[in-house]
Design a protein around this motif. Structure first.
Motif, PDB file in Angstrom:
ATOM      1  N   GLN A 166       0.826  -1.198   0.000  1.00  0.00           N
ATOM      2  CA  GLN A 166       0.000   0.000   0.000  1.00  0.00           C
ATOM      3  C   GLN A 166       0.867   1.258   0.000  1.00  0.00           C
ATOM      4  O   GLN A 166       0.588   2.234  -0.708  1.00  0.00           O
ATOM      5  N   ASP A 167       1.933   1.237   0.810  1.00  0.00           N
ATOM      6  CA  ASP A 167       2.825   2.396   0.874  1.00  0.00           C
ATOM      7  C   ASP A 167       3.518   2.624  -0.465  1.00  0.00           C
ATOM      8  O   ASP A 167       3.609   3.767  -0.945  1.00  0.00           O
ATOM      9  N   ARG A 168       4.016   1.560  -1.070  1.00  0.00           N
ATOM     10  CA  ARG A 168       4.706   1.712  -2.356  1.00  0.00           C
ATOM     11  C   ARG A 168       3.763   2.208  -3.441  1.00  0.00           C
ATOM     12  O   ARG A 168       4.143   3.019  -4.291  1.00  0.00           O
ATOM     13  N   LEU A 169       2.533   1.730  -3.411  1.00  0.00           N
ATOM     14  CA  LEU A 169       1.545   2.165  -4.385  1.00  0.00           C
ATOM     15  C   LEU A 169       1.277   3.661  -4.254  1.00  0.00           C
ATOM     16  O   LEU A 169       1.287   4.406  -5.251  1.00  0.00           O
ATOM     17  N   GLN A 170       1.059   4.123  -3.046  1.00  0.00           N
ATOM     18  CA  GLN A 170       0.759   5.534  -2.859  1.00  0.00           C
ATOM     19  C   GLN A 170       1.956   6.413  -3.185  1.00  0.00           C
ATOM     20  O   GLN A 170       1.807   7.500  -3.754  1.00  0.00           O
ATOM     21  N   GLN A 171       3.156   5.955  -2.885  1.00  0.00           N
ATOM     22  CA  GLN A 171       4.359   6.703  -3.256  1.00  0.00           C
ATOM     23  C   GLN A 171       4.469   6.831  -4.774  1.00  0.00           C
ATOM     24  O   GLN A 171       4.823   7.896  -5.300  1.00  0.00           O
ATOM     25  N   ALA A 172       4.163   5.756  -5.478  1.00  0.00           N
ATOM     26  CA  ALA A 172       4.234   5.775  -6.944  1.00  0.00           C
ATOM     27  C   ALA A 172       3.213   6.739  -7.529  1.00  0.00           C
ATOM     28  O   ALA A 172       3.502   7.465  -8.488  1.00  0.00           O
ATOM     29  N   LEU A 173       2.012   6.765  -6.964  1.00  0.00           N
ATOM     30  CA  LEU A 173       0.973   7.645  -7.476  1.00  0.00           C
ATOM     31  C   LEU A 173       1.322   9.115  -7.262  1.00  0.00           C
ATOM     32  O   LEU A 173       1.036   9.960  -8.107  1.00  0.00           O
ATOM     33  N   VAL A 174       1.951   9.421  -6.139  1.00  0.00           N
ATOM     34  CA  VAL A 174       2.375  10.797  -5.870  1.00  0.00           C
ATOM     35  C   VAL A 174       3.501  11.197  -6.821  1.00  0.00           C
ATOM     36  O   VAL A 174       3.527  12.301  -7.366  1.00  0.00           O
ATOM     37  N   ALA A 175       4.430  10.268  -7.049  1.00  0.00           N
ATOM     38  CA  ALA A 175       5.600  10.566  -7.877  1.00  0.00           C
ATOM     39  C   ALA A 175       5.276  10.626  -9.364  1.00  0.00           C
ATOM     40  O   ALA A 175       5.934  11.341 -10.124  1.00  0.00           O
ATOM     41  N   ASP A 176       4.248   9.880  -9.800  1.00  0.00           N
ATOM     42  CA  ASP A 176       3.976   9.763 -11.238  1.00  0.00           C
ATOM     43  C   ASP A 176       2.477   9.877 -11.512  1.00  0.00           C
ATOM     44  O   ASP A 176       1.778   8.871 -11.615  1.00  0.00           O
TER      45      ASP A 176
END
Length: 340
Positions: A105-115
């Motif tokens: 979940q954390d990696r997913l949200q980080q990816a969405l913020v970054a890209d």
């Protein structure tokens, strides 16, 4: 203001296949309001589906044991009874498997913020250009009710818009304010962490994006068209699906959605059947097949220490010819229903 609900909905895509919530929302039970002939039609469609009734199951093969829980991905006080029922299995579990654990979940949200391009198509045609005027009017009205302005929706990727339409305006407010900490999935993860039981994901963090990467433009826009009818009475839809879930009538949810789309979407029967077959293949069947290996390996490893495992995932993954339970049975597991 928009980012939090957007991230939440995308995170829920790991688990939100045809699921919605009624906690704190009001509406009618649309299945109960159907004419008897249509209720009979749904019942007939459901009757031939393997493992179509029930939320709690046990699968055993030799010394290996898996307790399986069909989850519901939003808060509801009725989850407390489910958690009580699975306490003995948790006490003996070597690992808890879920669709997406805290790390994913954390990696997913980080990816969405970054890209942002993961959700926004800056280069392709806009949704107003791809839909007719009537469809776009319905869509922008429905999304405005969910707190999303037309200028933002116009460039969103169709798969994301389709998924958001499946969440009622009432529940969008709930997840924006509270997240999904009261969902059965979150409760299962918390219970495992409290007991210091490892939590492992059944699939990679970026599954939500790879699921839809091979769709044609026609299939993408078809997802929205097939979903639009329920958007106009989504709070009723949410209550309907919640009632069916807590009654253990898992596949009834799917067949009701199919019948409703056939009646209300304006698409041909062939187009609706194509969309439902596509959704079942992408969102359920392929993922189900990929989960059998990790579950089997974890259960066999746990059995060497005299323990079992617990696996929790969206309830619609349980039934069907290519559902998790039937796949396990075909692989030599003995599958039995527990209380739910």
């Amino acid at each position: 203001m928009m980012l939090k609900p957007m991230l939440t909905v995308v995170a829920l895509t790991f688990t939100a296949t045809a699921a919605a919530a009624s906690f704190g929302c009001e509406g009618r039970d649309l299945i109960a309001d159907l004419p008897q002939t249509e209720r009979d039609q749904i019942a007939t469609a459901v009757a031939g589906v393997p493992y179509h009734q029930g939320l709690l199951w046990r699968a055993t093969k030799g010394e290996a044991e898996i307790t399986l829980i069909g989850t519901y991905h939003f808060a509801d006080p009725r989850h407390d009874a489910t958690m009580t029922a699975i306490t003995p299995a948790l006490a003996d579990a070597a690992v808890v498997l879920v669709e997406a654990g805290p790390e994913e979940q954390d990696r997913l949200q980080q990816a969405l913020v970054a890209d942002p391009s993961l959700m926004i198509d800056a280069d392709g045609p806009t949704l107003p250009e791809r839909l007719d005027d009537h469809e776009w009017d319905i869509l922008r009205t429905a999304m405005a009710e969910r707190g999303m302005p037309a200028v933002l929706i116009a460039k969103m990727r169709p798969w994301y818009v389709s998924l958001m339409l499946g969440i009622s305006p009432c529940m969008m407010k709930v997840v924006a304010e509270q997240g999904v900490k009261g969902s059965l999935d979150a409760m299962l993860v918390t219970a495992a962490q409290d007991r210091e039981i490892p939590v492992q994901a059944l699939e990679p963090w970026d599954t939500v994006f790879t699921l839809f990467s091979g769709l044609t433009p026609e299939q993408e826009i078809g997802m929205i068209r097939a979903t639009l009818p329920q958007a106009e009475y989504a709070d009723d839809y949410a209550v309907t699906l919640a009632n069916a879930y807590f009654a253990g009538d898992v596949w009834q949810l799917w067949e009701f959605g199919r019948l409703d789309a056939l009646k209300s979407s304006g698409l041909s029967d062939a187009e609706i059947e194509e969309q439902f077959a596509l959704a079942e293949d992408l969102l359920m069947n392929r993922r189900n097949q990929s989960w059998i290996g990790p579950m089997t390996e974890a259960a066999q490893a746990a059995s060497r220490d005299g323990k079992g495992i617990v696996a929790g995932f969206g309830a619609l993954h349980l039934p069907g010819d290519e559902g998790v339970l039937n796949l396990l049975a075909r692989d030599g597991w003995t599958v039995e229903r527990l209380g739910g």
